[in-house]
Design an enzyme around this catalytic site. Structure first.
Site, PDB file in Angstrom:
ATOM      1  N   GLU A   1    -104.115  -5.380  59.320  1.00 25.30           N
ATOM      2  CA  GLU A   1    -104.324  -5.307  60.988  1.00 25.30           C
ATOM      3  C   GLU A   1    -103.528  -4.038  61.505  1.00 25.30           C
ATOM      4  OE1 GLU A   1    -102.907  -9.494  60.855  1.00 25.30           O
ATOM      5  OE2 GLU A   1    -104.782 -10.046  61.874  1.00 25.30           O
TER       6      GLU A   1
ATOM      7  N   GLY B   1    -101.379  -8.585  58.015  1.00 26.01           N
ATOM      8  CA  GLY B   1    -100.762  -7.881  59.248  1.00 26.01           C
ATOM      9  C   GLY B   1    -100.962  -6.526  58.727  1.00 26.01           C
TER      10      GLY B   1
ATOM     11  N   GLU C   1    -104.629 -14.451  54.624  1.00 22.99           N
ATOM     12  CA  GLU C   1    -103.942 -15.529  55.225  1.00 22.99           C
ATOM     13  C   GLU C   1    -104.411 -16.886  55.042  1.00 22.99           C
ATOM     14  OE1 GLU C   1    -105.112 -12.643  56.913  1.00 22.99           O
ATOM     15  OE2 GLU C   1    -103.618 -11.897  58.168  1.00 22.99           O
TER      16      GLU C   1
ATOM     17  N   ALA D   1     -97.533  -9.759  57.269  1.00 26.61           N
ATOM     18  CA  ALA D   1     -96.568 -10.432  58.245  1.00 26.61           C
ATOM     19  C   ALA D   1     -95.485 -10.561  57.065  1.00 26.61           C
ATOM     20  CB  ALA D   1     -96.912 -11.420  59.048  1.00 26.61           C
TER      21      ALA D   1
HETATM   22  N1  CAA Z   1     -93.585 -11.136  53.078  1.00 21.56           N
HETATM   23  C1  CAA Z   1     -92.649 -11.027  52.424  1.00 21.56           C
HETATM   24  N2  CAA Z   1     -92.297 -10.431  51.481  1.00 21.56           N
HETATM   25  C2  CAA Z   1     -93.181  -9.815  50.642  1.00 21.56           C
HETATM   26  C3  CAA Z   1     -94.649  -9.988  51.047  1.00 21.56           C
HETATM   27  C4  CAA Z   1     -94.881 -10.534  52.437  1.00 21.56           C
HETATM   28  N3  CAA Z   1     -95.975 -10.400  53.224  1.00 21.56           N
HETATM   29  N4  CAA Z   1     -95.458  -9.428  50.212  1.00 21.56           N
HETATM   30  C5  CAA Z   1     -94.633  -8.956  49.194  1.00 21.56           C
HETATM   31  N5  CAA Z   1     -93.431  -9.491  49.164  1.00 21.56           N
HETATM   32  C6  CAA Z   1     -92.198  -9.052  48.616  1.00 21.56           C
HETATM   33  C7  CAA Z   1     -92.064 -10.288  47.185  1.00 21.56           C
HETATM   34  O1  CAA Z   1     -91.847 -11.551  47.668  1.00 21.56           O
HETATM   35  C8  CAA Z   1     -91.509  -9.719  46.247  1.00 21.56           C
HETATM   36  O2  CAA Z   1     -90.197  -9.766  46.456  1.00 21.56           O
HETATM   37  P1  CAA Z   1     -89.112 -10.145  45.249  1.00 21.56           P
HETATM   38  O3  CAA Z   1     -89.129  -8.846  44.570  1.00 21.56           O
HETATM   39  O4  CAA Z   1     -87.798 -10.179  46.268  1.00 21.56           O
HETATM   40  O5  CAA Z   1     -89.606 -11.316  44.836  1.00 21.56           O
HETATM   41  C9  CAA Z   1     -91.880  -8.211  46.547  1.00 21.56           C
HETATM   42  O6  CAA Z   1     -92.246  -7.972  47.863  1.00 21.56           O
HETATM   43  C10 CAA Z   1     -92.821  -7.540  45.527  1.00 21.56           C
HETATM   44  O7  CAA Z   1     -93.988  -8.357  45.565  1.00 21.56           O
HETATM   45  P2  CAA Z   1     -94.595  -8.839  44.548  1.00 21.56           P
HETATM   46  O8  CAA Z   1     -93.644  -9.159  43.356  1.00 21.56           O
HETATM   47  O9  CAA Z   1     -95.346  -9.910  44.630  1.00 21.56           O
HETATM   48  O10 CAA Z   1     -95.514  -7.713  43.894  1.00 21.56           O
HETATM   49  P3  CAA Z   1     -96.998  -7.743  43.054  1.00 21.56           P
HETATM   50  O11 CAA Z   1     -97.353  -6.496  42.692  1.00 21.56           O
HETATM   51  O12 CAA Z   1     -96.857  -8.731  42.007  1.00 21.56           O
HETATM   52  O13 CAA Z   1     -98.093  -8.470  44.113  1.00 21.56           O
HETATM   53  C11 CAA Z   1     -99.015  -8.519  46.375  1.00 21.56           C
HETATM   54  C12 CAA Z   1     -98.284  -7.802  45.609  1.00 21.56           C
HETATM   55  C13 CAA Z   1    -100.404  -8.875  45.757  1.00 21.56           C
HETATM   56  C14 CAA Z   1     -99.198  -7.782  47.593  1.00 21.56           C
HETATM   57  C15 CAA Z   1     -98.349  -9.724  46.694  1.00 21.56           C
HETATM   58  O14 CAA Z   1     -96.931  -9.690  46.922  1.00 21.56           O
HETATM   59  C16 CAA Z   1     -98.709 -10.820  48.062  1.00 21.56           C
HETATM   60  O15 CAA Z   1     -99.541 -11.375  47.707  1.00 21.56           O
HETATM   61  N6  CAA Z   1     -98.051 -10.435  49.040  1.00 21.56           N
HETATM   62  C17 CAA Z   1     -98.513 -11.247  50.019  1.00 21.56           C
HETATM   63  C18 CAA Z   1     -99.633 -10.791  50.775  1.00 21.56           C
HETATM   64  C19 CAA Z   1     -99.977 -11.678  51.906  1.00 21.56           C
HETATM   65  O16 CAA Z   1    -100.301 -12.893  51.952  1.00 21.56           O
HETATM   66  N7  CAA Z   1    -100.082 -11.116  53.162  1.00 21.56           N
HETATM   67  C20 CAA Z   1    -100.379 -11.918  54.439  1.00 21.56           C
HETATM   68  C21 CAA Z   1     -99.261 -12.238  55.189  1.00 21.56           C
HETATM   69  S1  CAA Z   1     -99.786 -13.483  56.395  1.00 21.56           S
HETATM   70  C22 CAA Z   1     -99.992 -12.321  57.556  1.00 21.56           C
HETATM   71  O17 CAA Z   1    -100.208 -11.155  57.724  1.00 21.56           O
HETATM   72  C23 CAA Z   1    -100.337 -13.111  59.163  1.00 21.56           C
HETATM   73  C24 CAA Z   1    -100.689 -12.249  60.095  1.00 21.56           C
HETATM   74  O18 CAA Z   1    -102.043 -11.696  60.271  1.00 21.56           O
HETATM   75  C25 CAA Z   1     -99.981 -11.817  61.338  1.00 21.56           C
END
Ligand code: CAA
Length: 257
Positions: free
Chosen positions: A111, A108, A131, A65
């Site tokens: 999912e 997500g 999450e 998400a």
């Molecule tokens: N939401 C919004 N932006 C996101 C994102 C997310 N889930 N995941 C990555 N991005 C963005 C980052 O903020 C970054 O943006 P900027 O360049 O503007 O800073 C860009 O995408 C690239 O990401 P990273 O620089 O972090 O890339 P990385 O290779 O170092 O790491 C990653 C990759 C491990 C996927 C890391 O981005 C990460 O941990 N992302 C979040 C993953 C996460 O926690 N997902 C669960 C979300 S909650 C959910 O999904 C709830 C549900 O079930 C409904």
């Protein structure tokens, strides 16, 4: 035209949908999910579309998400979240969806992949429900679909630690059905989708529904559904054509009737 999706086809009965928010690793914001839901709405009644392939980029299928959007929502915002309806729409799409997963499929994103009927992945795919690291929990079916796919122990470990698993581990656990070289994942998914698109559409539709019953209901109910569906198909022109073609040693020509 959607801003967050690339739509290609239908070609040979296959619609290819590519998630396209590269700046956020295809994070699933409301707009993207709304576009996906609208495309599936149209695809359901388009007889040229028999199957859908859903993919992202080589780096990310979807990183979950959209955390920035989520951070702006309070309890009432979550209660009235329009994305819930979009998720339900994806879940009730009656034609087969094949997910071609490369890179991150997290939260997500994992999912969404599990909303597909067949999941295949590139060697670089990473699956996870992180999450818990954000002080929340899966909210789009992760605790239920992941557990049904891989069993309680691994689902618990993934959802409680937030740790990712590799494509190899996902294959071993039954989350996906195939691994391919990353650059060939979409091609392979299209191949599978085309094979399914060449079959009798009503048989495909009822088979999808019946297989889902295996995880949605108890065995007796599922078996009853299967028998009813099998019986319904006996009245179709495609069944008559399929059996006749076998007897005449030729390829069947299915019409969807
Ligand atoms: N939401 C919004 N932006 C996101 C994102 C997310 N889930 N995941 C990555 N991005 C963005 C980052 O903020 C970054 O943006 P900027 O360049 O503007 O800073 C860009 O995408 C690239 O990401 P990273 O620089 O972090 O890339 P990385 O290779 O170092 O790491 C990653 C990759 C491990 C996927 C890391 O981005 C990460 O941990 N992302 C979040 C993953 C996460 O926690 N997902 C669960 C979300 S909650 C959910 O999904 C709830 C549900 O079930 C409904």
């Amino acid at each position: 035209m959607p801003d967050n999706l690339i739509i290609q086809g239908p070609e040979k009965g296959v619609l290819l949908i590519t998630l396209n928010r590269p700046q956020a690793l295809n994070a699933l914001n409301t707009e993207l999910l709304g576009e996906l839901s609208a495309v599936l709405d149209a695809a359901e009644f388009d007889t040229e579309i028999r199957t859908v392939v859903l993919t992202g980029s080589e780096r990310a299928f979807a990183a979950g998400a959209d955390i920035n959007e989520m951070a702006a929502r309070d309890l009432v915002g979550i209660l009235e979240d329009p994305r819930v309806a979009h998720w339900q729409r994806i879940a009730r799409f009656p034609k087969p969806i094949i997910a071609a997963i490369n890179g991150f499929a997290l939260g997500g994103g994992c999912e969404l992949a599990m909303h597909a009927d067949i999941l295949i992945a590139g060697e670089n795919a990473r699956f996870g429900q992180p999450e818990i690291n954000l002080g929340i929990m899966p909210g789009a079916g992760g605790t239920q679909r992941l557990t049904r796919a891989v069993g309680t122990a691994l689902a618990m470990q993934m959802a409680l630690t937030g740790e990712q698993i590799s494509a190899q581990r996902a294959l071993q656990a039954g989350l996906i059905s195939e691994i391919c070289p990353t650059e060939l994942t979409v091609e392979r998914a299209i191949q599978i989708a085309e094979t399914i698109a060449s079959k009798a559409p009503l048989a495909v539709r009822l088979t999808k529904e019946a297989v889902h019953k295996a995880s949605d209901t108890d065995l007796a109910t599922g078996l009853r559904f299967e028998r009813h569906a099998f019986t319904v198909l006996s009245g179709t022109a495609d069944r008559a054509e399929g059996l006749k073609a076998f007897q005449e040693k030729r390829k069947p020509k299915f019409t969807g009737c």
